[in-house]
Design an enzyme around this catalytic site. Structure first.
Site, PDB file in Angstrom:
ATOM      1  N   ASN A  74       0.831  -1.210   0.000  1.00  0.00           N
ATOM      2  CA  ASN A  74       0.000   0.000   0.000  1.00  0.00           C
ATOM      3  C   ASN A  74       0.865   1.261   0.000  1.00  0.00           C
ATOM      4  O   ASN A  74       0.469   2.300   0.518  1.00  0.00           O
ATOM      5  CB  ASN A  74      -0.929  -0.028   1.235  1.00  0.00           C
ATOM      6  CG  ASN A  74      -2.034   0.996   1.142  1.00  0.00           C
ATOM      7  OD1 ASN A  74      -2.471   1.347   0.046  1.00  0.00           O
ATOM      8  ND2 ASN A  74      -2.470   1.508   2.275  1.00  0.00           N
ATOM      9  N   TYR A 131     -11.533  -4.008  12.071  1.00  0.00           N
ATOM     10  CA  TYR A 131     -10.273  -3.248  12.150  1.00  0.00           C
ATOM     11  C   TYR A 131     -10.003  -2.827  13.596  1.00  0.00           C
ATOM     12  O   TYR A 131      -8.935  -3.117  14.156  1.00  0.00           O
ATOM     13  CB  TYR A 131     -10.333  -2.011  11.239  1.00  0.00           C
ATOM     14  CG  TYR A 131      -9.294  -0.986  11.600  1.00  0.00           C
ATOM     15  CD1 TYR A 131      -7.957  -1.189  11.288  1.00  0.00           C
ATOM     16  CD2 TYR A 131      -9.640   0.171  12.317  1.00  0.00           C
ATOM     17  CE1 TYR A 131      -6.991  -0.259  11.667  1.00  0.00           C
ATOM     18  CE2 TYR A 131      -8.695   1.093  12.686  1.00  0.00           C
ATOM     19  CZ  TYR A 131      -7.372   0.876  12.366  1.00  0.00           C
ATOM     20  OH  TYR A 131      -6.423   1.784  12.741  1.00  0.00           O
TER      21      TYR A 131
END
Ligand code: UFG
Length: 339
Positions: A35, A152
């Site tokens: 990423n 998350y």
């Protein structure tokens, strides 16, 4: 201090590497580049004059972590940034979030303990706090795993528990849990910043893309919250302040497991953040009110007093500093690092 930054080529890790170099430390990055881009190494060199060693690989793989120690160790400390971090995606892909966000911690701890690291600093989040009645959040505010709205945040709280238990069994290891509020901003040089892949989910990078014309308008997700202007309030923190918090946490690591809120303590609304960005750009941006986003709280902000008292750290940059630096970064890098 020689420090292994796992996930170090990402947004917060890159800025932390710069702050560590400026404070006379020696960062080494381990990152799978899933990423981010290795271009960050050139950019950091432009800013600091130093080339940070980069090991490309998966921090969840013991052999990769061992390879980083063999090539660049010994390390005094590990800072663990290597994680998936998109809240909405975590609801759709819980298995990959739990697996990645915990397996990285396990591998880094297994290898780090054998190799004798003294400190482990973990990237946690202000979203581990689950009860808005506790605002502003202190480090003791309620953290109820089952009350958290997404995998998350749960994976981060689970990590905190794993680290607390491992530290108790290994008293020689100092563990620091850094609970970030909403990191935004970019290095003042405009050479490094946030480079989300695809359409950004978060407010600041979204507004920045609207400002360069890559997206049509800012959607304000709800203006009927119980807040002063009806829009959601967050504790936005300049990423360079956050980076400096990591340096202070490493330099002041104490025995045991210690959690710190890294935020400014100032709630800023969506409308206030957009207005600040408009001042930076010098014109109004297209915007309209949309329905509330599922899972959003009206307000989240902390009290950062513990970090100031124990680490000697305090965020100093304002919301206008944050939007100015994002605009500078966005203009210089309209397509991100590889654009
Ligand atoms: N918002 C909009 N329009 C947008 C995007 C966001 O109005 O296009 C609003 C949201 O409703 C919220 C505020 O802007 O009120 C901030 O939203 P973000 O998505 O930027 O940030 P969140 O507070 O939802 O969460 C972020 C990260 C998490 C992290 C958390 C705390 O997404 O990964 O901050 O650090 F855990």
């Amino acid at each position: 201090m020689r420090v292994l930054l796992a996930g170090g080529a990402g947004y917060v890790g890159t800025h932390t590497a710069i702050s560590l170099l400026e404070a006379g430390h020696e960062p080494v990055m381990l990152d799978d580049l899933s990423n981010t881009s290795s271009v960050v190494i050139d950019r950091i060199a432009e800013i600091t004059g130093a080339r940070v060693p980069l090991v490309v690989g998966d921090a969840a793989d013991d052999e990769v972590v061992e390879g980083a120690f063999d090539a660049h160790g010994p390390f005094d400390a590990i800072v663990h940034f290597a994680a998936y971090k998109a809240v909405g995606e975590s609801v759709a892909q819980p298995l990959s979030y739990y697996a990645n966000n915990l397996d990285t911690t396990y591998a880094l701890l297994r290898v780090g303990l054998v190799r004798g690291i003294r400190s482990f600093v973990f990237s946690s989040t202000g979203t581990v706090y689950s009860d808005p009645a506790d605002l502003p959040f202190t480090e003791e505010a309620t953290r109820n795993l089952v009350a958290l709205s997404n995998p998350y945040s749960k994976s981060k709280l689970m990590n905190e528990q794993v680290l607390t238990d491992v530290q108790a069994a290994h008293p020689e290891l100092n563990v620091t849990l850094l609970r970030y509020f909403n990191p935004v901003g970019a290095h003042a040089s405009g050479l490094v910043g946030e480079d989300p892949k695809g359409t950004p989910n978060n407010l600041m990078p979204f507004v920045a893309r609207v400002a360069v014309g890559a997206l049509d308008e800012v959607g304000i997700f709800g203006d009927d919250y119980d807040t002063p202007d009806g829009t959601g309030q967050r504790d936005y923190i300049h990423v360079v302040d956050l980076a400096e918090g990591h340096v202070k946490a490493l330099e002041n690591a104490a025995p045991g497991t210690t959690a710190y809120n890294l935020g400014t303590g100032n709630p800023v609304s969506v409308r206030e953040l957009v207005a600040s960005f408009e001042r930076a750009v010098g014109r109004e941006l297209p915007k309209s009110v949309k329905p509330r986003r599922a899972g959003d709280l009206a307000a989240t902000y902390c009290t950062p007093a513990k970090a100031e008292a124990e680490l000697g750290w305090r965020a100093t940059r304002t919301i206008d500093d944050m939007t100015r630096d994002v605009w500078n970064w966005q203009q210089k890098n309209p397509g991100g690092y590889e654009g």
